[in-house]
Each structure stands twice: as structure tokens, then as C-alpha cells.
Design a protein around this motif. Sequence first.
Motif, mmCIF file in Angstrom:
data_model
loop_
_atom_site.group_PDB
_atom_site.id
_atom_site.type_symbol
_atom_site.label_atom_id
_atom_site.label_comp_id
_atom_site.label_asym_id
_atom_site.label_seq_id
_atom_site.Cartn_x
_atom_site.Cartn_y
_atom_site.Cartn_z
ATOM 1 N N LYS A 1 58.701 45.716 43.192
ATOM 2 C CA LYS A 1 57.953 45.453 41.959
ATOM 3 C C LYS A 1 56.865 44.420 42.266
ATOM 4 N N ILE A 2 55.619 44.873 42.173
ATOM 5 C CA ILE A 2 54.508 44.006 42.548
ATOM 6 C C ILE A 2 53.656 43.660 41.331
ATOM 7 N N PHE A 3 53.472 42.381 41.097
ATOM 8 C CA PHE A 3 52.552 41.948 40.050
ATOM 9 C C PHE A 3 51.216 41.581 40.692
ATOM 10 N N VAL A 4 50.128 42.025 40.071
ATOM 11 C CA VAL A 4 48.807 41.606 40.522
ATOM 12 C C VAL A 4 48.149 40.855 39.382
ATOM 13 N N CYS A 5 47.748 39.609 39.647
ATOM 14 C CA CYS A 5 47.071 38.816 38.633
ATOM 15 C C CYS A 5 45.575 39.097 38.718
ATOM 16 N N VAL A 6 45.022 39.595 37.636
ATOM 17 C CA VAL A 6 43.595 39.909 37.642
ATOM 18 C C VAL A 6 42.910 39.124 36.535
ATOM 19 N N LYS A 7 41.678 38.724 36.807
ATOM 20 C CA LYS A 7 40.943 37.936 35.816
ATOM 21 C C LYS A 7 39.617 38.608 35.513
ATOM 22 N N TYR B 1 37.724 39.380 44.134
ATOM 23 C CA TYR B 1 38.899 39.182 45.000
ATOM 24 C C TYR B 1 40.125 39.912 44.455
ATOM 25 N N ASP B 2 40.206 39.990 43.115
ATOM 26 C CA ASP B 2 41.366 40.615 42.498
ATOM 27 C C ASP B 2 41.376 42.120 42.750
ATOM 28 N N GLN B 3 40.196 42.696 42.935
ATOM 29 C CA GLN B 3 40.140 44.120 43.286
ATOM 30 C C GLN B 3 40.802 44.348 44.640
ATOM 31 N N HIS B 4 40.599 43.398 45.530
ATOM 32 C CA HIS B 4 41.243 43.519 46.851
ATOM 33 C C HIS B 4 42.752 43.305 46.730
ATOM 34 N N ALA B 5 43.156 42.383 45.866
ATOM 35 C CA ALA B 5 44.591 42.145 45.650
ATOM 36 C C ALA B 5 45.240 43.407 45.088
ATOM 37 N N LEU B 6 44.557 44.019 44.136
ATOM 38 C CA LEU B 6 45.072 45.240 43.511
ATOM 39 C C LEU B 6 45.189 46.365 44.550
ATOM 40 N N GLU B 7 44.129 46.532 45.336
ATOM 41 C CA GLU B 7 44.139 47.588 46.357
ATOM 42 C C GLU B 7 45.324 47.395 47.316
ATOM 43 N N GLU B 8 45.551 46.153 47.718
ATOM 44 C CA GLU B 8 46.651 45.894 48.652
ATOM 45 C C GLU B 8 47.991 46.222 48.003
ATOM 46 N N LEU C 1 51.053 35.958 47.437
ATOM 47 C CA LEU C 1 49.941 35.912 48.383
ATOM 48 C C LEU C 1 48.628 35.824 47.615
ATOM 49 N N THR C 2 47.664 35.051 48.132
ATOM 50 C CA THR C 2 46.295 35.178 47.629
ATOM 51 C C THR C 2 45.483 35.818 48.750
ATOM 52 N N VAL C 3 44.564 36.708 48.384
ATOM 53 C CA VAL C 3 43.900 37.514 49.411
ATOM 54 C C VAL C 3 42.390 37.279 49.450
ATOM 55 N N VAL C 4 41.820 37.448 50.653
ATOM 56 C CA VAL C 4 40.366 37.414 50.818
ATOM 57 C C VAL C 4 39.858 38.853 50.948
ATOM 58 N N LYS C 5 38.551 39.000 50.911
ATOM 59 C CA LYS C 5 38.000 40.355 50.831
ATOM 60 C C LYS C 5 38.177 41.152 52.127
ATOM 61 N N ASP C 6 38.394 40.459 53.222
ATOM 62 C CA ASP C 6 38.581 41.150 54.491
ATOM 63 C C ASP C 6 39.809 42.054 54.523
ATOM 64 N N ALA D 1 59.952 39.606 40.068
ATOM 65 C CA ALA D 1 58.912 40.176 40.923
ATOM 66 C C ALA D 1 59.370 40.116 42.368
ATOM 67 N N ASP D 2 59.022 41.140 43.161
ATOM 68 C CA ASP D 2 59.267 41.057 44.597
ATOM 69 C C ASP D 2 58.074 40.436 45.301
ATOM 70 N N LEU D 3 56.918 40.682 44.693
ATOM 71 C CA LEU D 3 55.698 40.190 45.312
ATOM 72 C C LEU D 3 54.691 39.934 44.189
ATOM 73 N N ILE D 4 53.969 38.829 44.297
ATOM 74 C CA ILE D 4 52.873 38.579 43.363
ATOM 75 C C ILE D 4 51.606 38.447 44.192
ATOM 76 N N LEU D 5 50.583 39.199 43.824
ATOM 77 C CA LEU D 5 49.316 39.109 44.536
ATOM 78 C C LEU D 5 48.238 38.538 43.619
ATOM 79 N N CYS D 6 47.445 37.627 44.185
ATOM 80 C CA CYS D 6 46.318 37.044 43.459
ATOM 81 C C CYS D 6 45.095 37.131 44.343
#
Lengths: 259, 339
Positions: A2-8, A37-44, A176-181, A111-116
Motif C-alpha cells: 500500500k503506497i501513499f503518494v503526497c501530491v501538492k 517532483y510529485d509527478q516523479h513520486a507518483l510515477e515511481e 522517500l522523497t524523490v528527485v526528478k532523475d 502504509a507500506d511506503l510513503i512517497l513525496c
Amino acid sequence: MKIFVCVKQVPDAKDVRLDPVTNTLAREGVESIMNPYDQHALEEAVRLKEAHGGEVIAITMGPPQAEEILRLAISCGADQGVLVSDRAFAGADTWATAYTLEQAIRHLGSADLILCGKQAIDGDTAQVGPGLALRMQIPFITCVQKVRSCSDQAIVVERMMDDGYDVVEAPLPSLLTVVKDINEPRVPSLKGKMKAKKAEIQVLTATTINADPACIGLPGSPTQVARVFPPEARGERSVLSGTLDEQLDQLVEKLTPYL
Amino acid sequence: KANTATISDWKGVFVYCEFRRGALAPVSLELLGIGRKLADTRGVRLSAVLIGHDTGETASQLIGHGADQVLRVDQPELADFSEDSYSQVLTALVKEHKPEIVLAGATAIGRSFIPAVATQLNAGLTADCTKLEIREEDGLLMQTRPAFGGNIMATIVCPAHRPQMSTVRPKVMKALEFDGARTGDIIDVTPVPAQLASRIKVLETVVCEESNVNIQESEILVSGGRGLESDKGFALIRQLAEALGGNVSASRAVVDAGWISYPHQVGQTGKTVAPKLYVACGISGAIQHVAGMQSSETIVAINRDANAPIFNVADYGLVGDLFEILPKLIRKIEEKRGA
Ligand SMILES: Cc1cc2nc3c(=O)[nH]c(=O)nc-3n(C[C@H](O)[C@H](O)[C@H](O)COP(=O)(O)OP(=O)(O)OC[C@H]3O[C@@H](n4cnc5c(N)ncnc54)[C@H](O)[C@@H]3O)c2cc1C
Ligand SMILES: Cc1cc2nc3c(=O)[nH]c(=O)nc-3n(C[C@H](O)[C@H](O)[C@H](O)COP(=O)(O)OP(=O)(O)OC[C@H]3O[C@@H](n4cnc5c(N)ncnc54)[C@H](O)[C@@H]3O)c2cc1C
């Protein structure tokens, strides 16, 4: 998983200006977008779901119109969108934002994973992710540029540092917080768009998530914006004149203090 | 939540001094410079917090640069940076000493774990500050920072919570000259084992060849854009950087093209830099790029398009073809330096 993605939802940066008279943000005609950046978090998140199964829940705290980015998230592969919205949340700083997101995620279960994203391009603080992890009492890794492997128990990622990167392992659940790379976000498919149009967006208010009024919105925020003002304009620019050679000589002269 | 009634219990200024792989991050000395000023204005002590392993003589260096005391936490478990252990160690020290102000560098490390420290302390945290002052009326810390990609500036205060915490952008504050005659206490702190425990594990550290330099710490940056056309064209940027004794950075277009790695990207989604000299070559000056470099002291732009927006922020502009200008400029600089 179960993955949560925080988007703004953020204003498109290139349009943001301060009204020189009122010193308030001139938001008129400014388009709103999903924080890049949140688009990349979502994609991941969607990729991890595709590889390991599970569901992806996009969550945002914002005004009612922030629903748009949740639909966008669904069109790009999220299974659900959750809008955390209440007048009482207005004026939240990063402390109050992290508190509110924590309450909302706890309300929705574990949550198992939260991505920002690494940071939002309006507030630019990069503080919500770490703050949220601390509140959830889970480990966090910032500026992730690559997910190397992921199992039910642990995730191995590359954390960008100022001079290279670290390979870091964290147990799950983690944030995790992610960069665009990290990836190239997909464009919404037609099927995704259809799904997004029909999707029901769950709305959570301060009461639903059982938020302490002293911890949300402006009253719950330790930081206060005392003043906003435009950045200082740069000085007059000097003109170089003559032939290219002459201009270069003048330039090298000006650069002497730095040589 | 912090209680207003106890605010007067919080005294002193803390500076977190970043130490990694045997070296102190230069921003730490800049923080001691501004920290000294704030501490003197408030009439309180300035403490440097040094966390890491094999820190050698670093603590006395921190005294020489302005600290009244150094709280040194030197442990093998702290050799690698971990969000977990670093935030627990610093949080415990803040709880014990109750400083009214805590400063850290707005570096990858600072911006990673300081938010967790602030959350644990129920304290406000202002990100990426470029100016810090004490307000005379009430002694509050006025923290000024850019937001919206540098389009606006905001001054932030934390009236009701302690400590007042900020991360501070590298290269903005001035370090004090080293003064060997300065004296201060070095206190070794041994954390309880639970604070050293880390749920996350660093398996490997990779230092990118060229990324050895953190462009945020560079005094001179030569930055290349899509106008260089290719990997080969980009080599001219490296040559100019070498001639000037500076480092190389780039626009996002160049990073996306793979001519240089992401740690070199300047801009809103890259790094914010403020070197003494920034030379932009073949960069159009998109708002997202300018956001990352507009506080440089001197900006030189080279572009064949006289209307390129980069010229709006440049102090010196050269309109022309890079492939003609750069080799000449490199030669002239080498001559000048040789002379
Ligand atoms: C001019 C200005 C300056 C400010 N300065 C500060 C400051 O120094 N310190 C401070 O504490 N607050 C500050 N704030 C308030 C801050 O912008 C808000 O709290 C904001 O809601 C979150 O911070 P951010 O935009 O910096 O997000 P970041 O922390 O940069 O966002 C990181 C990630 O967190 C997630 N995220 C952030 N916000 C949300 C959300 N609403 N919903 C879902 N996910 C989210 C996203 O994944 C995002 O990529 C400032 C606000 C303004 C207008
Ligand atoms: C959300 C978002 C975030 C972004 N973040 C960043 C960021 O962090 N950093 C960043 O840099 N960009 C960022 N961008 C991208 C930014 O908008 C621009 O696309 C990018 O900066 C353009 O790079 P450039 O100037 O190298 O290329 P271009 O805009 O293509 O400019 C090339 C320039 O070179 C000149 N030129 C060409 N040939 C020659 C020659 N022979 N001699 C002299 N001049 C020549 C041209 O006149 C032109 O001005 C972001 C964009 C978005 C949407």
C-alpha cells in the motif's frame, strides 16, 4: 503493497509575481499544476505497484480545486485520490501540514511506503516529507534518485548527496522523497483519463481525521510569515563596446579581481 | 506544543557543523560567523555541535572561527550520515541545552535531517535562509528566505515556540577569520546507544568524479547551456572553468542531454548557487534557471541572441557565437593569469 503518494497543487512557477503595490501574490490567471517532483513520486509508486502489486493512493491537503491533481494522478495510474480539505487547514506551515497528512494517512490505515517530492516549487522548503516520516515514526530517505530493489521487508535506494550518492537500505514501512532523475513520468492514457473522470474522490475534513484544532492551519503553525516582498533588483548592467576583441579585453579587465 | 511561559528558559545559539568523510562543510564556518553576531546581539553563548567520526582537530578550528564551546559527538556509528541517528543525537542535545536559536546549512544533509529535528522539538523551521537578524523590540529572530523559485522573498518569525530554527543557504553568510588566540571549551558528548541506532543502513558511498566539488561551495562557476550543442562543445566550458580556477555547472537542458551529471544542475529543480562569479554560456535564462543563480555577485552572459532573457540579470553581456568567443576568452584569461 500500500503506497501513499503526497501530491501538492502549486502555481506554475513561471507565472508567479508579487503585486508591487499590495505585496500580495498575483494569482490571477496563474495556472495550477501538480508539483513537478510529485509527478516523479507518483510515477515511481505506480512502477512499484506494477512490479510488486498493491495499490497507490494519491493524497493532497488543499482547497477543493486541488481535486484536479488527484484526477490527474488517477489518470497516471493511481488507484485512489484523497482530498484533505477544510477551511481550518488554511495557512498551515510545514509542521502543521505534516501533522495533517499524518492524521489523514492514519485515518486511512497503514502504509507500506510513503512517497513525496523532494520539495514543492512554491514553498520550496523540502520539509514536509521528513516531518511526516518523523510523525509516522518510520524511517525516511530524502532526495532519492533511484530505487535499486524493493521487497516486502526492505527497499534499497540511491540517495543523492552534494558530491555523489549513497546507496541506502531502509526497512518498510519507510518514506522517500524523490528527485526528478528517478524516472520519466508517463502521460495519462485514454483509459486512465476515463477512469479519472469517473473516479470518486474521498474528501476528509478536520473532523473526519480527528485533528487537534491547535495543531492545524495558521493557529497550529510555529512559523509565521511576517512579510513578503520582491527580491532586490540587480544593479545596472555594464555595457561592453567595440569589436569582439575589445569587448573581451574589457571583460577580462573587469574579471581581474576574480583571477 | 511548546509553552509560551517557558520561552525565557531557552538561551544561546547552536550551530550544527556538518562533517562528512573527514571534512568540515565550509558552510559550517559561515554559520559560526552569523551565529557569533546573533549570539553577541542576544548576549548569549555560541555553541558549535560537531557530529561525526574521526573529527581530529576540527573542534579547535570551530573555536578559532568563533564558537564559545563545541559539543563534540565523535562516534564510529556516526561515520556515515543517517537521518535517524543524526536527528536523534541533535534533538537530545537541543533538549538538554535549550538554545533559543539553532542554525544548520541548507545542504543535502541539513535539509534532510533538520526538519525531523524540528518536528521532534515541536519547533518551527525556516528553510534556506539568506538573511538572519534579531528584531530589536522583542529579540525575535527574523528569518528571510526566497520562495516561489526566488520570485518572492519572505521574512518568517516563530514567536511562540523554541528553539527558532533555520537552515541557511551556503555562501551567503561570512565566516570570521581564524583566530588561534580565541579560547573555548570542547565538551565530548557520549550519546546513549539508542540515539546511535539507525534503522537505515548506508551500504555504499559513491563520489562522482566531477561531483567531488559541491557547486554550492564554488567561488567561480562556469555554466553551460544547450547553446554548446554537444558533449564536445561542452568541453569548452570545462576549459574556461579551468582557466578561471572555477568549477563547472549547467542548465537543465545540458543535464537532460547527459553532458554532465545532475549534481551540477543550477536552477529551481537543481541547486541554488551564489558564487562570486557566474559565467553563463549558451544559456537562454529561463526563469527556472535564473531562480538558481540570480544572487551571484557578478554575472557574465554569453549568448548569440541579444534578446535572451539571461541578459536581464547579467552584469556583463557578450552577444556573439560561443565557438568564436570562448577560445579567445580562454586564451586572454590564461595570458592575464600568466602575466
Ligand atoms: C512565502 C512562503 C514561505 C514559507 N516558508 C516556510 C518556512 O520557511 N517554513 C515552514 O515551515 N513553512 C513555510 N511556508 C509554508 C509552507 O509553504 C506550507 O506549509 C506548505 O503547505 C508546505 O510546504 P512546502 O510547500 O514548502 O512543501 P515541501 O516541504 O517543499 O514539499 C515536499 C513534499 O511534501 C509533499 N507535500 C507538501 N505539501 C503538501 C500538501 N499540501 N499535500 C500533500 N503533500 C504535500 C509533497 O510530496 C511535496 O513534494 C511558507 C509559505 C510561504 C507562502
Ligand atoms: C518545472 C520546471 C523546472 C525546471 N528546472 C530547471 C532548472 O532547475 N534548471 C534549468 O536550467 N532549467 C530548468 N527548467 C528548464 C528551463 O525552463 C529551460 O528549458 C532550460 O533552462 C533551458 O536550458 P538552456 O538555457 O541551456 O537551453 P535553451 O533555452 O535552448 O537556450 C540555449 C541558448 O543558447 C544560445 N545559443 C545557441 N547557440 C549558440 C552559439 N553558438 N553561441 C552563443 N549562444 C548560442 C541560444 O541563443 C539560447 O539562448 C525547468 C523547467 C520546468 C518546467
